[in-house]
Design a protein around this motif. Structure first.
Motif, PDB file in Angstrom:
ATOM      1  N   VAL A   1      -0.012  -1.345  -5.028  1.00 51.86           N
ATOM      2  CA  VAL A   1       0.594  -0.360  -5.922  1.00 51.86           C
ATOM      3  C   VAL A   1       1.036  -0.971  -7.248  1.00 51.86           C
ATOM      4  O   VAL A   1       0.814  -0.378  -8.306  1.00 51.86           O
ATOM      5  CB  VAL A   1       1.769   0.365  -5.217  1.00 51.86           C
ATOM      6  CG1 VAL A   1       2.579   1.184  -6.197  1.00 51.86           C
ATOM      7  CG2 VAL A   1       1.235   1.262  -4.110  1.00 51.86           C
TER       8      VAL A   1
ATOM      9  N   GLN B   1      -2.412   6.556  -5.883  1.00 54.53           N
ATOM     10  CA  GLN B   1      -2.285   5.715  -4.705  1.00 54.53           C
ATOM     11  C   GLN B   1      -2.927   4.367  -4.965  1.00 54.53           C
ATOM     12  O   GLN B   1      -3.753   4.234  -5.876  1.00 54.53           O
ATOM     13  CB  GLN B   1      -2.941   6.363  -3.485  1.00 54.53           C
ATOM     14  CG  GLN B   1      -4.444   6.569  -3.619  1.00 54.53           C
ATOM     15  CD  GLN B   1      -5.099   6.978  -2.332  1.00 54.53           C
ATOM     16  OE1 GLN B   1      -5.381   6.133  -1.487  1.00 54.53           O
ATOM     17  NE2 GLN B   1      -5.339   8.279  -2.175  1.00 54.53           N
TER      18      GLN B   1
ATOM     19  N   LEU C   1       3.414   3.407   2.152  1.00 53.21           N
ATOM     20  CA  LEU C   1       2.821   4.183   3.240  1.00 53.21           C
ATOM     21  C   LEU C   1       3.520   3.898   4.567  1.00 53.21           C
ATOM     22  O   LEU C   1       3.798   4.824   5.332  1.00 53.21           O
ATOM     23  CB  LEU C   1       1.321   3.881   3.358  1.00 53.21           C
ATOM     24  CG  LEU C   1       0.589   4.578   4.506  1.00 53.21           C
ATOM     25  CD1 LEU C   1       0.631   6.095   4.345  1.00 53.21           C
ATOM     26  CD2 LEU C   1      -0.849   4.090   4.595  1.00 53.21           C
TER      27      LEU C   1
ATOM     28  N   THR D   1       0.860  -1.180   0.000  1.00 54.81           N
ATOM     29  CA  THR D   1       0.000   0.000   0.000  1.00 54.81           C
ATOM     30  C   THR D   1       0.898   1.232   0.000  1.00 54.81           C
ATOM     31  O   THR D   1       1.832   1.324   0.789  1.00 54.81           O
ATOM     32  CB  THR D   1      -0.893   0.012   1.253  1.00 54.81           C
ATOM     33  OG1 THR D   1      -1.723  -1.153   1.221  1.00 54.81           O
ATOM     34  CG2 THR D   1      -1.742   1.256   1.324  1.00 54.81           C
TER      35      THR D   1
ATOM     36  N   LEU E   1      -3.008   7.481   3.668  1.00 53.35           N
ATOM     37  CA  LEU E   1      -2.642   7.371   2.256  1.00 53.35           C
ATOM     38  C   LEU E   1      -3.082   8.617   1.493  1.00 53.35           C
ATOM     39  O   LEU E   1      -2.359   9.113   0.625  1.00 53.35           O
ATOM     40  CB  LEU E   1      -3.282   6.111   1.668  1.00 53.35           C
ATOM     41  CG  LEU E   1      -2.807   5.622   0.310  1.00 53.35           C
ATOM     42  CD1 LEU E   1      -1.305   5.411   0.283  1.00 53.35           C
ATOM     43  CD2 LEU E   1      -3.519   4.324  -0.039  1.00 53.35           C
TER      44      LEU E   1
ATOM     45  N   GLU F   1      -0.641  11.133  -0.629  1.00 49.58           N
ATOM     46  CA  GLU F   1      -0.902  11.406  -2.044  1.00 49.58           C
ATOM     47  C   GLU F   1      -1.076  12.905  -2.290  1.00 49.58           C
ATOM     48  O   GLU F   1      -0.502  13.463  -3.231  1.00 49.58           O
ATOM     49  CB  GLU F   1      -2.152  10.659  -2.505  1.00 49.58           C
ATOM     50  CG  GLU F   1      -2.471  10.899  -3.972  1.00 49.58           C
ATOM     51  CD  GLU F   1      -3.828  10.385  -4.379  1.00 49.58           C
ATOM     52  OE1 GLU F   1      -3.947   9.917  -5.526  1.00 49.58           O
ATOM     53  OE2 GLU F   1      -4.779  10.457  -3.569  1.00 49.58           O
TER      54      GLU F   1
ATOM     55  N   ILE G   1       1.930   5.072  -2.549  1.00 53.86           N
ATOM     56  CA  ILE G   1       1.705   5.931  -3.713  1.00 53.86           C
ATOM     57  C   ILE G   1       2.724   5.591  -4.784  1.00 53.86           C
ATOM     58  O   ILE G   1       3.752   4.965  -4.515  1.00 53.86           O
ATOM     59  CB  ILE G   1       1.784   7.437  -3.376  1.00 53.86           C
ATOM     60  CG1 ILE G   1       3.194   7.834  -2.932  1.00 53.86           C
ATOM     61  CG2 ILE G   1       0.730   7.828  -2.358  1.00 53.86           C
ATOM     62  CD1 ILE G   1       3.448   9.329  -2.960  1.00 53.86           C
TER      63      ILE G   1
ATOM     64  N   THR H   1       7.987   4.656  -6.330  1.00 54.79           N
ATOM     65  CA  THR H   1       6.934   4.325  -5.367  1.00 54.79           C
ATOM     66  C   THR H   1       7.360   4.729  -3.968  1.00 54.79           C
ATOM     67  O   THR H   1       8.545   4.832  -3.667  1.00 54.79           O
ATOM     68  CB  THR H   1       6.630   2.814  -5.390  1.00 54.79           C
ATOM     69  OG1 THR H   1       7.820   2.103  -5.071  1.00 54.79           O
ATOM     70  CG2 THR H   1       6.110   2.375  -6.742  1.00 54.79           C
TER      71      THR H   1
END
Length: 188
Positions: free
Chosen positions: A121, A117, A154, A100, A162, A166, A102, A151
């Motif tokens: 990913v 996000q 999180l 998880t 998140l 973002e 962005i 990337t």
């Protein structure tokens, strides 16, 4: 510390006060003297507003530069792969651990960004280059623009949300005003 804007405002106020005192000392001050005093006040007020707006813009640029530095630091651990490499190795990348976070798509040819996000990913960013994401990103890539993908997980970002991560990345990379993002980020 006294700002230039405060000094300009004080000068304008002083000029205005002096014009009132001068007018009251001369009961029959000419209309042109009053107009000149009014113009002086307006000019000083304009200078004050200009200085304040320049100062505020400088503060905004400084804050964005700090945010960009932070985001660059967070994305530094990401190798920066091409879409071709991502699509070719997608299954291997998913097996080593989707996460998880962005993703930051950088169109190197146009120097534009898209920030998104995802709960997974690798899956989410792959969609963009298979025609099921941002249509503008896909079109530019299909027509030959060069992209890199970075990337930010999180869990390693220091962010609790998140959406906050973002939103800050969209701001840091100017992805809304001069990039592919159509919003400033999710609002939830």
């Amino acid at each position: 510390m006294i700002s230039l804007g405060a000094i300009a405002f004080e000068c304008a106020y002083f000029a205005y006060t002096m014009s009132i005192l001068e007018s009251s000392s001369r009961q029959h001050a000419s209309l042109s003297d009053q107009i000149h005093a009014g113009i002086a006040v307006l000019v000083l007020l304009f200078i004050y507003i200009l200085l304040v707006s320049v100062f505020v813009r400088w503060l905004q640029k400084r804050d964005l530069a700090k945010l960009r530095f932070r985001m660059d630091g967070l994305a530094e651990g990401s190798p920066g792969i091409s879409p071709e490499t991502l699509l070719k190795n997608r299954l291997d990348l998913k097996r080593t651990g989707d996460f998880t976070g962005i993703y930051i798509l950088h169109n190197v040819s146009k120097d534009q960004y898209y920030v998104g996000q995802g709960i997974r990913v690798i899956d989410r960013v792959s969609q963009h280059f298979m025609g099921r994401g941002n249509a503008d990103v896909y079109a530019d890539w299909k027509y030959g623009d060069q992209f890199t993908i970075k990337t930010v997980p999180l869990l390693q970002s220091g962010y609790q949300s998140l959406n906050d991560l973002e939103r800050d990345a969209i701001s840091a990379y100017d992805a809304y005003d001069h990039g592919y993002n159509r919003t400033h980020g999710n609002q939830n």
